[in-house]
Write an enzyme that holds these catalytic residues in place. Sequence first.
Site, PDB file in Angstrom:
ATOM      1  N   MET A   1       0.841  -1.202   0.000  1.00 58.31           N
ATOM      2  CA  MET A   1       0.000   0.000   0.000  1.00 58.31           C
ATOM      3  C   MET A   1       0.879   1.257   0.000  1.00 58.31           C
ATOM      4  O   MET A   1       0.402   2.353   0.272  1.00 58.31           O
ATOM      5  CB  MET A   1      -0.936  -0.009   1.203  1.00 58.31           C
ATOM      6  CG  MET A   1      -1.888  -1.214   1.185  1.00 58.31           C
ATOM      7  SD  MET A   1      -3.400  -0.973   2.117  1.00 58.31           S
ATOM      8  CE  MET A   1      -2.769  -0.773   3.757  1.00 58.31           C
TER       9      MET A   1
ATOM     10  N   GLU B   1      11.843  -0.179   5.270  1.00 61.84           N
ATOM     11  CA  GLU B   1      12.798  -1.282   5.079  1.00 61.84           C
ATOM     12  C   GLU B   1      12.143  -2.662   5.061  1.00 61.84           C
ATOM     13  O   GLU B   1      12.710  -3.616   4.524  1.00 61.84           O
ATOM     14  CB  GLU B   1      13.897  -1.227   6.135  1.00 61.84           C
ATOM     15  CG  GLU B   1      14.910  -0.134   5.847  1.00 61.84           C
ATOM     16  CD  GLU B   1      15.846   0.105   7.018  1.00 61.84           C
ATOM     17  OE1 GLU B   1      16.376  -0.881   7.561  1.00 61.84           O
ATOM     18  OE2 GLU B   1      16.028   1.276   7.396  1.00 61.84           O
TER      19      GLU B   1
ATOM     20  N   HIS C   1       9.297  -3.330   3.474  1.00 65.25           N
ATOM     21  CA  HIS C   1       8.967  -3.492   2.053  1.00 65.25           C
ATOM     22  C   HIS C   1      10.245  -3.749   1.239  1.00 65.25           C
ATOM     23  O   HIS C   1      10.269  -4.590   0.348  1.00 65.25           O
ATOM     24  CB  HIS C   1       8.297  -2.223   1.507  1.00 65.25           C
ATOM     25  CG  HIS C   1       7.006  -1.864   2.161  1.00 65.25           C
ATOM     26  ND1 HIS C   1       6.840  -0.695   2.882  1.00 65.25           N
ATOM     27  CD2 HIS C   1       5.815  -2.499   2.215  1.00 65.25           C
ATOM     28  CE1 HIS C   1       5.605  -0.632   3.332  1.00 65.25           C
ATOM     29  NE2 HIS C   1       4.954  -1.706   2.947  1.00 65.25           N
TER      30      HIS C   1
ATOM     31  N   GLY D   1       5.156 -10.223   3.846  1.00 64.79           N
ATOM     32  CA  GLY D   1       5.843 -10.181   5.125  1.00 64.79           C
ATOM     33  C   GLY D   1       5.080 -10.962   6.192  1.00 64.79           C
ATOM     34  O   GLY D   1       3.847 -10.958   6.210  1.00 64.79           O
TER      35      GLY D   1
ATOM     36  N   VAL E   1      10.782  -7.168   9.674  1.00 59.79           N
ATOM     37  CA  VAL E   1      11.896  -6.219   9.810  1.00 59.79           C
ATOM     38  C   VAL E   1      11.521  -5.218  10.906  1.00 59.79           C
ATOM     39  O   VAL E   1      10.409  -4.665  10.907  1.00 59.79           O
ATOM     40  CB  VAL E   1      12.179  -5.495   8.480  1.00 59.79           C
ATOM     41  CG1 VAL E   1      13.283  -4.471   8.647  1.00 59.79           C
ATOM     42  CG2 VAL E   1      12.553  -6.511   7.401  1.00 59.79           C
TER      43      VAL E   1
ATOM     44  N   SER F   1       4.040   1.295   7.895  1.00 57.85           N
ATOM     45  CA  SER F   1       3.711   2.624   7.365  1.00 57.85           C
ATOM     46  C   SER F   1       2.943   3.421   8.418  1.00 57.85           C
ATOM     47  O   SER F   1       3.058   4.646   8.500  1.00 57.85           O
ATOM     48  CB  SER F   1       2.877   2.506   6.097  1.00 57.85           C
ATOM     49  OG  SER F   1       3.522   1.646   5.176  1.00 57.85           O
TER      50      SER F   1
END
Length: 283
Positions: free
Chosen positions: A30, A35, A37, A147, A176, A186
């Site tokens: 999105m 990091e 992503h 993820g 991560v 985000s």
Amino acid sequence: MNIINSIADMQALALAAKREGKRIAFVPTMGFLHEGHASLLCEGRTRGDLLVLSIFVNPIQFGQNEDLDRYPRDMERDCRIARECGVDIVFTPEAAEMYPQGFQTSISVRELSQPLCGDSRPGHFDGVATVVTKLFNIVMPDVALFGRKDYQQLAVITRMVADLSLPVLVEGMPIVRETDGLAMSSRNAYLSAPERESALCLYRSICTVRKQYAAGERSTGRLHQAALSIIQAEPAAVIDYLEFRDGTTLEPSFTAADGTLMALAVRIGKTRLIDNTVLGKEL
Ligand code: AMP
């Protein structure tokens, strides 16, 4: 790097790549990249000849009172990061083209979509499963990377791909974290400085549970209590859920074992954060 808005253009590029015998690796997001992503994109780069990143804030996976309108966006920065990660195509469709007038189809992975985030966000995983199916039909990936930060989402998509015999390999990638342990998201951009500090209680509770499990504790009741007291000590934190479940079926677990999932969603002020860990596996 090619930036594509139209579904037909994306499909034409995907088909052309396939005709040339290229493998397509795909990372759906999105946007507002971080990091987490980037780790998916780096892995994707090694897994395909053509690396496609989608950036689409999918309206049908947001509830009425959720953050669709204020979800953070920064296309320029995202494109810079994408370029650094070796992305070949950024696919950023318009919601009006993805969901035109009359759209009425939904994919539902019934049981895996019920508990945890499904309970507090009704319809969320139907929205996710539906958009991912559409994106798979548009991008036609050989491999798609997700993820484990969104553990239930990965479980839902893995099940959907198997159930519908979709010709794509789904790969889960490690969470991560920031250096202090906060899982990258985000939505971390919403947090004020004091909220950012409070948000560390999620990771602290995970570390405590992992430590107690490593020391031999197997009662999910006692592990739950240990995690609960850490989060409840944080005045800004309100627990949405904190649960121990089987890492594959997502059925409740009463005895912890290797593979047991500890999953939690906690509100810090107006921001809802999720995190998880699988006991007996690496953090
Ligand atoms: P999102 O943009 O939040 O929809 O996430 C896009 C993909 O990135 C999903 O597969 C997420 O699970 C993954 N992702 C988001 N945050 C992280 C993280 N901290 N570590 C690993 N993967 C992540």
